[in-house]
Structure formats: C-alpha cells, structure tokens
Design a protein around this motif. Structure first.
Motif, PDB file in Angstrom:
ATOM      1  N   TYR A  14     -37.192 -65.069 -10.039  1.00  0.00           N
ATOM      2  CA  TYR A  14     -36.998 -64.743  -8.619  1.00  0.00           C
ATOM      3  C   TYR A  14     -36.510 -63.305  -8.468  1.00  0.00           C
ATOM      4  CZ  TYR A  14     -35.217 -65.028  -3.848  1.00  0.00           C
ATOM      5  OH  TYR A  14     -34.977 -64.796  -2.516  1.00  0.00           O
ATOM      6  N   GLU A  23     -46.039 -60.775  -4.285  1.00  0.00           N
ATOM      7  CA  GLU A  23     -46.488 -61.415  -3.043  1.00  0.00           C
ATOM      8  C   GLU A  23     -45.420 -62.313  -2.443  1.00  0.00           C
ATOM      9  OE1 GLU A  23     -50.312 -63.221  -2.871  1.00  0.00           O
ATOM     10  OE2 GLU A  23     -51.075 -61.907  -4.464  1.00  0.00           O
ATOM     11  N   ARG A  24     -45.312 -62.250  -1.130  1.00  0.00           N
ATOM     12  CA  ARG A  24     -44.291 -63.022  -0.416  1.00  0.00           C
ATOM     13  C   ARG A  24     -44.417 -64.512  -0.661  1.00  0.00           C
ATOM     14  NH1 ARG A  24     -44.030 -60.064   5.472  1.00  0.00           N
ATOM     15  NH2 ARG A  24     -42.937 -58.210   4.737  1.00  0.00           N
ATOM     16  N   GLU A  25     -45.634 -65.004  -0.749  1.00  0.00           N
ATOM     17  CA  GLU A  25     -45.834 -66.440  -0.961  1.00  0.00           C
ATOM     18  C   GLU A  25     -45.273 -66.873  -2.319  1.00  0.00           C
ATOM     19  OE1 GLU A  25     -46.440 -70.214  -0.127  1.00  0.00           O
ATOM     20  OE2 GLU A  25     -46.681 -68.575   1.297  1.00  0.00           O
ATOM     21  N   PHE A  26     -45.438 -66.041  -3.333  1.00  0.00           N
ATOM     22  CA  PHE A  26     -44.886 -66.343  -4.657  1.00  0.00           C
ATOM     23  C   PHE A  26     -43.362 -66.357  -4.607  1.00  0.00           C
ATOM     24  CE2 PHE A  26     -43.545 -64.865  -8.953  1.00  0.00           C
ATOM     25  CZ  PHE A  26     -43.936 -65.990  -9.648  1.00  0.00           C
ATOM     26  N   ARG A  28     -41.529 -66.924  -1.979  1.00  0.00           N
ATOM     27  CA  ARG A  28     -41.151 -68.123  -1.215  1.00  0.00           C
ATOM     28  C   ARG A  28     -41.192 -69.375  -2.081  1.00  0.00           C
ATOM     29  NH1 ARG A  28     -44.956 -66.717   3.191  1.00  0.00           N
ATOM     30  NH2 ARG A  28     -43.881 -65.051   4.253  1.00  0.00           N
ATOM     31  N   MET A  29     -42.201 -69.469  -2.936  1.00  0.00           N
ATOM     32  CA  MET A  29     -42.322 -70.631  -3.810  1.00  0.00           C
ATOM     33  C   MET A  29     -41.122 -70.696  -4.761  1.00  0.00           C
ATOM     34  SD  MET A  29     -45.169 -71.503  -6.710  1.00  0.00           S
ATOM     35  CE  MET A  29     -44.603 -70.116  -7.683  1.00  0.00           C
ATOM     36  N   SER A  32     -38.004 -71.607  -2.784  1.00  0.00           N
ATOM     37  CA  SER A  32     -38.045 -73.031  -2.430  1.00  0.00           C
ATOM     38  C   SER A  32     -37.592 -73.900  -3.601  1.00  0.00           C
ATOM     39  CB  SER A  32     -39.456 -73.403  -1.998  1.00  0.00           C
ATOM     40  OG  SER A  32     -39.570 -74.763  -1.764  1.00  0.00           O
TER      41      SER A  32
END
Length: 47
Positions: A14, A23-26, A28-29, A32
């Motif tokens: 992280y 990437e923001r999605e990575f 976020r994953m 999470s």
C-alpha cells in the motif's frame, strides 16, 4: 481478497503504491483489504 499477503507485506504494498502513484483502483483494493483485516491505514499524505 488478498489472503496470501501477510499484514506487513500488504501495508508495504500500500505504501509503495501510494509513493509510486499507481492506479487509484489498485490503491483502493489494497486499502479495502487493509480495512477488512482491521489494520490501521497508513496516512496517505505522508507519501
């Protein structure tokens, strides 16, 4: 879900993802999964 990563590796991934501006999605994953494990999310502004 990322069950194969230890908590320490997850937190390192992280921090690295933030530092490298992946990437923001990575990010976020990862965040999470950190929350799912009830770990403390590192401060994003530090990176």
């Amino acid at each position: 879900m990322l069950p194969l990563l230890t908590d320490d590796l997850l937190l390192d991934a992280y921090r690295s993802a933030l530092r490298l501006q992946l990437e923001r999605e990575f990010v976020r994953m990862l965040r999470s999964e950190i929350k799912r494990r009830k770990l403390s999310v590192p401060e994003e502004r530090m990176f």
